[in-house]
Structures are given as structure tokens and as C-alpha cells.
Design an enzyme around this catalytic site. Structure first.
Site, PDB file in Angstrom:
ATOM      1  CG  HIS A   1      -2.046   0.959   1.093  1.00  0.00           C
ATOM      2  ND1 HIS A   1      -1.934   2.287   1.384  1.00  0.00           N
ATOM      3  CD2 HIS A   1      -3.313   0.770   0.638  1.00  0.00           C
ATOM      4  CE1 HIS A   1      -3.076   2.886   1.128  1.00  0.00           C
ATOM      5  NE2 HIS A   1      -3.928   1.995   0.675  1.00  0.00           N
TER       6      HIS A   1
ATOM      7  CG  ASP B   1      -9.081  -4.155  -2.695  1.00  0.00           C
ATOM      8  OD1 ASP B   1     -10.226  -4.185  -2.222  1.00  0.00           O
ATOM      9  OD2 ASP B   1      -8.630  -3.213  -3.356  1.00  0.00           O
TER      10      ASP B   1
HETATM   11  N1  ACO Z   1       4.303  -7.636  -4.942  1.00  0.00           N
HETATM   12  C1  ACO Z   1       5.644  -7.641  -5.088  1.00  0.00           C
HETATM   13  N2  ACO Z   1       6.426  -6.564  -4.921  1.00  0.00           N
HETATM   14  C2  ACO Z   1       5.822  -5.411  -4.592  1.00  0.00           C
HETATM   15  C3  ACO Z   1       4.426  -5.321  -4.406  1.00  0.00           C
HETATM   16  C4  ACO Z   1       3.651  -6.486  -4.590  1.00  0.00           C
HETATM   17  N3  ACO Z   1       2.311  -6.457  -4.421  1.00  0.00           N
HETATM   18  N4  ACO Z   1       4.082  -4.047  -4.076  1.00  0.00           N
HETATM   19  C5  ACO Z   1       5.243  -3.361  -4.057  1.00  0.00           C
HETATM   20  N5  ACO Z   1       6.291  -4.189  -4.357  1.00  0.00           N
HETATM   21  C6  ACO Z   1       7.723  -3.825  -4.341  1.00  0.00           C
HETATM   22  C7  ACO Z   1       8.090  -3.007  -5.566  1.00  0.00           C
HETATM   23  O1  ACO Z   1       8.531  -3.830  -6.625  1.00  0.00           O
HETATM   24  C8  ACO Z   1       9.191  -2.144  -4.999  1.00  0.00           C
HETATM   25  O2  ACO Z   1      10.350  -2.935  -4.900  1.00  0.00           O
HETATM   26  P1  ACO Z   1      11.832  -2.272  -5.090  1.00  0.00           P
HETATM   27  O3  ACO Z   1      11.980  -1.307  -3.959  1.00  0.00           O
HETATM   28  O4  ACO Z   1      12.756  -3.428  -5.033  1.00  0.00           O
HETATM   29  O5  ACO Z   1      11.798  -1.598  -6.430  1.00  0.00           O
HETATM   30  C9  ACO Z   1       8.741  -1.838  -3.583  1.00  0.00           C
HETATM   31  O6  ACO Z   1       7.924  -2.970  -3.221  1.00  0.00           O
HETATM   32  C10 ACO Z   1       7.940  -0.560  -3.424  1.00  0.00           C
HETATM   33  O7  ACO Z   1       6.857  -0.605  -4.365  1.00  0.00           O
HETATM   34  P2  ACO Z   1       6.226   0.657  -5.098  1.00  0.00           P
HETATM   35  O8  ACO Z   1       5.548   0.204  -6.329  1.00  0.00           O
HETATM   36  O9  ACO Z   1       7.293   1.719  -5.242  1.00  0.00           O
HETATM   37  O10 ACO Z   1       5.212   1.155  -3.992  1.00  0.00           O
HETATM   38  P3  ACO Z   1       4.005   2.116  -4.264  1.00  0.00           P
HETATM   39  O11 ACO Z   1       3.724   2.782  -2.967  1.00  0.00           O
HETATM   40  O12 ACO Z   1       4.296   2.976  -5.454  1.00  0.00           O
HETATM   41  O13 ACO Z   1       2.829   1.126  -4.697  1.00  0.00           O
HETATM   42  C11 ACO Z   1       0.959  -0.317  -4.640  1.00  0.00           C
HETATM   43  C12 ACO Z   1       1.797   0.733  -3.883  1.00  0.00           C
HETATM   44  C13 ACO Z   1       0.560   0.228  -6.018  1.00  0.00           C
HETATM   45  C14 ACO Z   1      -0.312  -0.592  -3.862  1.00  0.00           C
HETATM   46  C15 ACO Z   1       1.801  -1.611  -4.800  1.00  0.00           C
HETATM   47  O14 ACO Z   1       2.144  -2.105  -3.528  1.00  0.00           O
HETATM   48  C16 ACO Z   1       1.095  -2.689  -5.625  1.00  0.00           C
HETATM   49  O15 ACO Z   1       1.196  -2.676  -6.845  1.00  0.00           O
HETATM   50  N6  ACO Z   1       0.336  -3.628  -4.949  1.00  0.00           N
HETATM   51  C17 ACO Z   1      -0.415  -4.637  -5.654  1.00  0.00           C
HETATM   52  C18 ACO Z   1      -1.734  -4.046  -6.151  1.00  0.00           C
HETATM   53  C19 ACO Z   1      -2.741  -3.806  -5.035  1.00  0.00           C
HETATM   54  O16 ACO Z   1      -2.983  -4.656  -4.188  1.00  0.00           O
HETATM   55  N7  ACO Z   1      -3.365  -2.623  -5.095  1.00  0.00           N
HETATM   56  C20 ACO Z   1      -4.399  -2.246  -4.119  1.00  0.00           C
HETATM   57  C21 ACO Z   1      -3.931  -1.076  -3.290  1.00  0.00           C
HETATM   58  S1  ACO Z   1      -5.042  -0.772  -1.991  1.00  0.00           S
HETATM   59  C22 ACO Z   1      -6.339  -0.020  -2.707  1.00  0.00           C
HETATM   60  O17 ACO Z   1      -6.266   0.657  -3.669  1.00  0.00           O
HETATM   61  C23 ACO Z   1      -7.572  -0.254  -2.024  1.00  0.00           C
END
Ligand code: ACO
Length: 428
Positions: free
Chosen positions: A307, A364
Site C-alpha cells: 500500500h 482488497d
Molecule cells: N508484490 C511484489 N512486490 C511489490 C508489491 C507487490 N504487491 N508491491 C510493491 N512491491 C515492491 C516493488 O517492486 C518495490 O520494490 P523495489 O523497492 O525493489 O523496487 C517496492 O515494493 C515498493 O513498491 P512501489 O511500487 O514503489 O510502492 P508504491 O507505494 O508505489 O505502490 C501499490 C503501492 C501500487 C499498492 C503496490 O504495492 C502494488 O502494486 N500492490 C499490488 C496491487 C494492489 O494490491 N493494489 C491495491 C492497493 S489498496 C487499494 O487501492 C484499495
């Protein structure tokens, strides 16, 4: 603490005011930065940028706190009705009994959608995604109520738009589902509560009324409350920015629906179930999928994990996980997908990759399991999120307009070509 922040640029010191919120959140007000220095700030994805100040929702991602108008989410999810929470989010206070009765009566009076709108629905192809339908239908409401385009009307007139939206979205959502099955539409009934009415329109047939199950209705009530607002997330920011051009509420909310659709935002609930089903079909080897999520050469992410703001736990996920267990127990459902979800959560929570990055199950991760248990088809999951988030979008839009906020218009750092002269096509 100093009252101003100092920024040194080109050898000159500039001072900018520090703003402190009611929960001691601190911000540097750089609204005069460009005028004073010629510089702008650059912050991809607005990870550090406050776009507004807001009195609706407080959340502390480190401590896992979420409150609407000061009330903890745990208390609201346990004791309140969704429409009570909607009133709170939109108008700022919990309603008194007479206020609540009037609010509910007003909503019940507006649940029908114009008969002509059925023609739009019928024109969509079978299998059309209900989020696409919901967004277009919400936007189309503005054409049936053209007076909504004047957003400077008196509060009472704007309020009617708010009531219409709250009343009609469940009808639009349920009818988009009926339409995808090419089943006849079922009309709302005033005797039902908000959640019961939605279930009735989803699952009754003109030939047979299905009585809403109280367990299902209670679970739905809780889910909608948990989704009601989440401060300046992707869809709320979209609604505010669209509304900042003085676009009408229907158009602004339609934009919120489309922003929510993506799998990185509300679309994650559909993506979670699809992922869990894929893992099950693949033999249930959870470790293999964890490895895929960690592999930087693989685009796969663990859906429902991570998140932007919560880095320790998502308080909504804690409530929902328990609710999923309760609902499945109460309905006597044994869902193998829930077992995979629990296994996946356990492995991920102990894995260094996820721990180091603060990746925890979000709201979710478990919501889809409840939706499945109560008979909502997977493609409708994100529409369910939209139903819950509607009060938040409305509250954010209303607050933005009442505060007379300026049009949203970010800056950029240009990285394209410098000036060059046009060359005729023969010479290229
Ligand atoms: N699975 C694997 N790796 C992940 C995940 C994941 N679900 N989420 C983040 N990471 C990793 C990224 O690859 C990144 O790694 P790095 O530092 O080695 O490059 C690090 O964790 C940080 O991730 P970001 O994408 O920079 O974090 P951001 O805050 O931009 O993204 C997000 C948040 C979009 C929710 C992300 O965690 C994601 O894509 N999750 C999966 C989709 C999801 O469940 N979305 C629902 C969000 S809640 C909502 O809207 C109700």
C-alpha cells in the site's frame, strides 16, 4: 520548532511556512516557491506531496490508524450503518435520528433510474465490464439532470445531486450485472435497506423475489463502510482534480470510477481472486508464486499486497479478515481459495523481501473472498468498491468546492527536444 522551513537555492535562503494538522502532521507550504525562486518541486506519483488540506479522513500509515471525521474505523465498522457513515463523511457529523430518517427517505425516493437509461444498458455487448458501464452511466446521469452542470447552485440543489448519486449507483450497478447475463432488470423496493435493496436488484428475478439474507446484508454493510473514504488516494484525487475545473459532480465521480478500475487501485480485488484461482489451478504451490512476485524480471506482483501509505498493516484488512472467516462460517462455505489466501499471507509475512519493503495484505486481499461467498461475480468486485467509496468521492468533491480550491494543474520538468526547425516530409 521553527515556524518556517528554510530552503537554500543558488546561495540564497528562502523561508516557507510550516503547516501543522490537527493530528500533528507537518507540511511545508511551498505554494509561493516558484514565484520566489523559479524552482518547482518534482515528486513522481505525489509520494510526498499534499494536494490539499482536508477534514474528512485521518490515516497514519505507520501506526495503522484510519478514522473518518475522527471516528475510528473499527467502531464504525462494528456499530454503524453504511448510510450513517456516508452522512458522516459527506456532511461532517453523525446524523441525529430525524436527520438520518430524512436522509434515508430522500435516498429511497430517488433509487429509480430514468427508463431511457435502460436503452444505454441494453446496447452494451454481453460481457461488457461493469466498471465501464458504471462510469458511463454515472456520467450520463448529468445529461438527465442538466441543472447539475451549474455547480455554483445553492446548497439544496447540490444536495439533490448528492442524494441522486447515492440512490442511483446501486441500481446502476445491479442492472449492469443483470444486463451482462441478459436477464430482466429488477426494480428497487422501498421496503428494503440500502444494502438489502442492492442484493434484491442483483439476485431477485421478476418471477421470484429473493429475500435478502441478514448475514449477507451485514457483511456488505461492513465492507461498504471500510471502503467509504481513504483521503487523497488515486480516485479521490481524480475526483477533486476533475471537479476543480468546476465539472459537475456526476462527471467528477465518473472519473473517480475509472481511476478506481485499475488493478493497482480498486481493481486489485478482482485481481486477487483471479490470482488465487490461478495459483489453485497451478497446483497450489504458493512458494512458486512468491518467487515470481520477488523476481524483478517478472512483472507479476502479489495482488492485494502493499500500500502506498500503510507500511505496517492496513487496519481495514484486519477487520475484513475476521469478517471473511465469520461470513464463510455463518454461510457454511468451505472455499479452497481462502486456504490459499491464508497460506500466501503467512509465507509472505515471513519473507524478508516483503518484510523489508513493508508489504502487508491490504483491504482488497480478503474483500473478494467475502464478495464471492455472498454471490457477487468477480467482475463486479470493483463496482462493489465503487459503491462503498461513493460517499468519499462526494465528500472530497464537496469539500474542495466549498473551500473554493483553485483548478488542479501540476507543473512538469520538460525533458524533450530543444527548439528545432520544421523539415518538409521530402527532406526527412
Ligand atoms: N508484490 C511484489 N512486490 C511489490 C508489491 C507487490 N504487491 N508491491 C510493491 N512491491 C515492491 C516493488 O517492486 C518495490 O520494490 P523495489 O523497492 O525493489 O523496487 C517496492 O515494493 C515498493 O513498491 P512501489 O511500487 O514503489 O510502492 P508504491 O507505494 O508505489 O505502490 C501499490 C503501492 C501500487 C499498492 C503496490 O504495492 C502494488 O502494486 N500492490 C499490488 C496491487 C494492489 O494490491 N493494489 C491495491 C492497493 S489498496 C487499494 O487501492 C484499495
Amino acid at each position: 520548532m521553527s515556524e518556517n522551513a528554510k530552503i537554500i537555492l543558488d546561495g540564497e535562503t528562502h523561508e516557507f511556512p510550516i503547516v501543522v494538522g490537527t493530528e500533528n502532521e507537518k507540511a511545508i507550504d511551498i505554494s509561493k516557491l516558484r514565484g520566489a525562486t523559479g524552482y518547482i518541486t518534482l515528486d513522481y506519483g505525489f509520494k510526498n506531496t499534499g494536494s490539499t488540506s482536508s477534514a474528512i479522513t485521518f490515516l497514519d500509515g505507520e501506526k495503522g490508524i484510519l478514522r473518518y471525521r475522527g471516528y475510528p474505523i473499527e467502531q464504525l465498522a462494528e456499530h454503524a450503518e453504511f448510510l450513517e457513515v456516508a452522512y458522516l463523511v459527506i456532511y461532517g457529523e453523525l446524523p441525529t435520528k430525524p436527520q438520518y430518517e430524512k436522509f434515508k427517505t430522500d435516498i429511497v425516493r430517488h433509487t429509480l433510474v430514468h427508463e431511457d437509461m435502460k436503452h444505454f444498458l441494453e446496447a452494451y455487448p454481453r460481457g461488457a465490464h461493469p466498471m465501464g458501464i458504471a462510469a458511463s452511466m454515472v456520467c450520463s446521469l448529468s445529461t438527465f439532470y442538466p441543472e447539475s452542470q451549474d455547480t455554483n447552485r445553492e446548497a439544496e440543489a447540490v444536495n439533490l445531486t448528492i442524494i441522486r448519486l447515492l440512490a442511483k449507483l446501486p441500481t446502476i450497478a445491479a442492472w449492469s450485472h443483470k444486463n451482462s447475463l441478459r436477464h430482466p432488470f429488477v426494480y428497487p423496493q422501498n421496503k428494503y435497506s440500502y444494502t438489502e435493496n442492492f442484493m434484491h436488484m442483483m439476485f431477485s428475478m421478476p418471477t421470484e423475489e429473493s429475500t435478502p439474507d441478514p448475514i449477507v446484508s451485514k457483511a456488505l454493510n461492513k465492507l461498504l463502510i471500510l471502503h467509504a473514504d481513504h483521503e487523497q488516494n488515486c480516485s479521490a484525487s481524480t475526483v477533486r482534480i476533475v471537479g476543480s475545473s468546476h465539472a459537475n459532480l456526476y462527471a467528477s465521480v465518473a472519473a473517480g470510477v475509472t481511476a478506481l478500475w485499475g488493478p493497482l487501485h480498486g481493481g486489485a480485488n478482482q485481481a486477487v481472486i483471479e490470482m488465487l484461482e490461478a495459483i489453485k489451478a497451478d497446483g497450489g504451490d504458493v512458494d512458486k508464486w512468491i518467487d515470481k512476485a520477488k523476481d524483478k524480471d517478472d512483472t507479476f506482483r502479489l495482488m492485494g499486497f502493499g500500500h502506498r501509505v500503510y507500511k505496517n498493516f492496513d487496519p481495514r484488512a484486519t477487520i475484513i479478515k475476521k469478517a471473511a472467516d465469520d461470513v464463510l462460517d455463518a454461510l457454511g462455505i468451505d472455499d479452497p481459495v481462502l486456504d490459499i489466501a491464508k497460506k500466501l499471507e503467512k509465507v509472505a509475512l515471513e519473507d524478508e523481501y516483503f518484510v523489508k519493503r513493508g508489504l502487508y495484505p491490504n483491504v482488497d486481499f480478503y474483500s473478494g473472498i467475502i464478495y464471492r461467498a455472498i454471490g457477487i461475480p468477480t467482475e463486479m468486485f470493483t463496482v462493489m468498491f465503487a459503491l462503498g467509496r461513493l460517499p468519499g468521492w462526494i465528500g472530497q468533491w464537496k469539500e474542495m468546492r466549498e473551500n473554493n480550491e483553485p483548478i488542479g494543474r501540476p507543473r512538469q520538468v520538460y525533458t524533450g527536444s530543444n527548439k528545432r526547425d520544421y523539415v518538409s516530409i521530402e527532406k526527412r
